[in-house]
Design an enzyme around this catalytic site. Structure first.
Site, PDB file in Angstrom:
ATOM      1  CG  ASP A  21       2.974 -11.321 -32.129  1.00 60.06           C
ATOM      2  OD1 ASP A  21       3.387 -12.409 -32.544  1.00 60.06           O
ATOM      3  OD2 ASP A  21       3.636 -10.572 -31.380  1.00 60.06           O
ATOM      4  CG  ASP A  23       5.838 -15.155 -28.074  1.00 64.75           C
ATOM      5  OD1 ASP A  23       5.683 -15.850 -27.062  1.00 64.75           O
ATOM      6  OD2 ASP A  23       6.029 -15.634 -29.211  1.00 64.75           O
ATOM      7  CB  THR A 114       3.413 -16.968 -33.261  1.00 64.31           C
ATOM      8  OG1 THR A 114       4.614 -16.879 -32.484  1.00 64.31           O
ATOM      9  CG2 THR A 114       3.168 -18.427 -33.629  1.00 64.31           C
ATOM     10  CB  SER A 115       8.177 -14.948 -35.172  1.00 68.63           C
ATOM     11  OG  SER A 115       7.725 -13.830 -35.896  1.00 68.63           O
ATOM     12  CE  LYS A 146       4.161 -12.192 -36.977  1.00 71.37           C
ATOM     13  NZ  LYS A 146       3.770 -12.121 -35.550  1.00 71.37           N
ATOM     14  CG  ASP A 171       4.955  -7.425 -29.073  1.00 67.84           C
ATOM     15  OD1 ASP A 171       4.815  -8.213 -30.032  1.00 67.84           O
ATOM     16  OD2 ASP A 171       5.826  -7.571 -28.190  1.00 67.84           O
TER      17      ASP A 171
END
Length: 225
Positions: A21, A23, A114-115, A146, A171
């Site tokens: 991931d 961030d 990543t989102s 996600k 995270d």
């Protein structure tokens, strides 16, 4: 360094690919996220604290869909938050251990999932001084964000490995659920990682090694094991 010459490890994970991931794992973008989403919330008479508490690990499009009732208003609302987040990306910094660990990995062994949208992900990585991922899967490239496993499955496929032969670093609860649903081993990262179901949580990426298909956590600061 050969497998025989590596220092003894507390935990070893056989794995062929490493999926990160962005961030909260590679970069600290919290200041920019809070600033952008707080402004977005105030512009819409929403409580900033409530909005910022729900955005981590989720695509901006999914958050907007939850907060903007009228579907006709969502495209403009999404464009607004994407613009604000890109503007705030300059405040992004690398998290401890991220640069060293990424630079130690062969280019064909790691990916970022990543989102964030592509322009935002690249802006944050650049601001943090991290290398461009060989494989970058963003919100623009998946039909379901996600906690759906789509992004991690796609990343593993592009690297050429089955998800079960990869380790995911996350995270957020949504991200950890996505990694587990994809069939990968999930390692939580940071204090937020303690809220996930990950069996193992490391403070950051310092002390991690990868050699000859084995991820070692010998010198990692373990928050949960």
């Amino acid at each position: 360094m050969t497998a025989q010459s590596r220092p003894p490890t507390v935990l070893d994970f056989p794995c062929e690919g490493l999926l990160f991931d962005n961030d909260g794992v590679l970069v600290d973008s919290d200041h920019g996220v809070d600033r952008a989403w707080s402004q977005w919330a105030r512009d819409r008479d929403l409580p900033p604290e409530q909005v910022t508490a729900m955005v981590h690990g989720r695509r901006s499009a999914d958050t907007v869909a939850l907060l903007v009732a009228d579907p006709k208003e969502r495209p403009a609302a999404l464009a607004a938050i994407d613009r604000l987040e890109v503007q705030a990306a300059v405040t992004t910094t690398a998290l401890p251990g991220a640069l060293h660990f990424l630079e130690s990995l062969p280019r064909d062994r790691w990916a970022v999932v990543t989102s964030g949208v592509t322009v935002l992900a690249r802006a944050r990585l650049t601001a943090a001084g991290l290398p461009t991922p060989p494989v970058l899967i963003t919100a623009d490239e998946v039909s379901h964000g996600k906690p759906a496993p789509d992004g991690y499955r796609m990343a593993a496929e592009k690297l050429g490995f089955a998800p079960a032969r990869t380790v995911v670093f996350e995270d957020s609860t949504a991200g950890a659920e996505a990694g587990a649903a994809a069939g990968a081993t999930v390692i939580g990262v940071g204090q937020r990682g303690l809220a996930t179901d990950a069996t193992i949580v490391v403070r950051d990426l310092r002390g991690l090694t990868w050699h000859d298909g084995v991820l070692g956590l010998a010198a990692a600061d373990l928050l949960r094991c």
